[in-house]
Design a protein around this motif. Structure first.
Motif, short mmCIF file in Angstrom:
data_model
loop_
_atom_site.label_atom_id
_atom_site.label_comp_id
_atom_site.label_asym_id
_atom_site.label_seq_id
_atom_site.Cartn_x
_atom_site.Cartn_y
_atom_site.Cartn_z
N VAL A 179 0.87 -1.17 0.00
CA VAL A 179 0.00 0.00 0.00
C VAL A 179 0.91 1.22 0.00
O VAL A 179 1.72 1.38 0.90
CB VAL A 179 -0.93 0.02 1.23
CG1 VAL A 179 -1.76 1.29 1.24
CG2 VAL A 179 -1.84 -1.20 1.23
N ASN A 180 0.78 2.02 -1.03
CA ASN A 180 1.63 3.21 -1.19
C ASN A 180 3.11 2.86 -1.09
O ASN A 180 3.90 3.58 -0.49
CB ASN A 180 1.25 4.29 -0.17
CG ASN A 180 -0.18 4.76 -0.34
OD1 ASN A 180 -0.67 4.85 -1.46
ND2 ASN A 180 -0.85 5.03 0.74
N GLN A 236 4.59 0.44 0.56
CA GLN A 236 5.03 -0.24 1.77
C GLN A 236 4.32 -1.58 1.90
O GLN A 236 3.11 -1.67 1.76
CB GLN A 236 4.74 0.62 3.00
CG GLN A 236 5.51 1.91 3.01
CD GLN A 236 5.25 2.71 4.27
OE1 GLN A 236 4.32 2.45 5.01
NE2 GLN A 236 6.10 3.69 4.52
N VAL A 259 -7.46 1.18 4.17
CA VAL A 259 -7.17 1.87 2.91
C VAL A 259 -8.36 2.76 2.57
O VAL A 259 -9.47 2.54 3.05
CB VAL A 259 -6.90 0.89 1.74
CG1 VAL A 259 -5.65 0.09 1.98
CG2 VAL A 259 -8.08 -0.01 1.49
N ASP A 275 -5.23 5.82 -2.16
CA ASP A 275 -4.17 4.86 -1.89
C ASP A 275 -3.84 4.08 -3.15
O ASP A 275 -4.72 3.74 -3.94
CB ASP A 275 -4.55 3.88 -0.77
CG ASP A 275 -4.53 4.52 0.61
OD1 ASP A 275 -3.80 5.52 0.80
OD2 ASP A 275 -5.25 4.02 1.50
N VAL A 276 -2.55 3.77 -3.32
CA VAL A 276 -2.10 2.97 -4.47
C VAL A 276 -1.72 1.59 -3.96
O VAL A 276 -0.90 1.45 -3.05
CB VAL A 276 -0.89 3.63 -5.17
CG1 VAL A 276 -0.36 2.74 -6.28
CG2 VAL A 276 -1.30 4.99 -5.73
N ARG A 297 -5.20 2.25 -8.17
CA ARG A 297 -5.52 3.33 -7.24
C ARG A 297 -6.93 3.09 -6.71
O ARG A 297 -7.86 2.86 -7.49
CB ARG A 297 -5.45 4.69 -7.92
CG ARG A 297 -5.75 5.86 -6.98
CD ARG A 297 -5.58 7.21 -7.63
NE ARG A 297 -4.36 7.36 -8.39
CZ ARG A 297 -3.16 7.65 -7.88
NH1 ARG A 297 -3.02 7.80 -6.60
NH2 ARG A 297 -2.11 7.78 -8.67
#
Length: 102
Positions: free
Chosen positions: A36-37, A39, A48, A52-53, A66
């Motif tokens: 997530v983002n 990490q 989430v 958030d990516v 996304r």
């Protein structure tokens, strides 16, 4: 962003139809197949929300998407597709003529 606009990652994966069950979504997250983002996430309770990516690695593919919305239920595929925007997809799919070659 309020807590109401966020959802557990396992539940979101289930709502967005990336996993058939929440149990499989938990296994995906705990197996280290999700970021997530950027990490790595190992806890299915990670929240989430829109913006958030996510980077998912499963089924021989890597998908980067996304999150657009959290959703309120696991609805039909058309509804699930509105929860995210696919940014990138890489990997090999065994479909069509390529699957038939030796």
């Amino acid at each position: 962003m309020t807590e109401a606009e966020r959802l557990r990652i396992d539940k979101w994966l289930w709502h967005a139809r990336f996993c058939k069950t929440r149990g499989l979504a938990v296994d995906l997250v705990q197996g280290g197949k999700l970021r997530v983002n950027g990490q790595k996430v190992l806890k299915p309770g990670r929240a989430v929300g829109p913006g958030d990516v996510l980077t998912l690695a499963f089924g021989g593919q890597v998908r980067v998407l996304r999150v657009l919305a959290c959703g309120t239920r696991r609805g039909p595929a058309v509804e699930a597709a509105l929860l995210y925007h696919l940014l990138e997809e890489t990997g090999v799919r065994a479909t069509g003529a390529a699957a038939e070659q030796p």
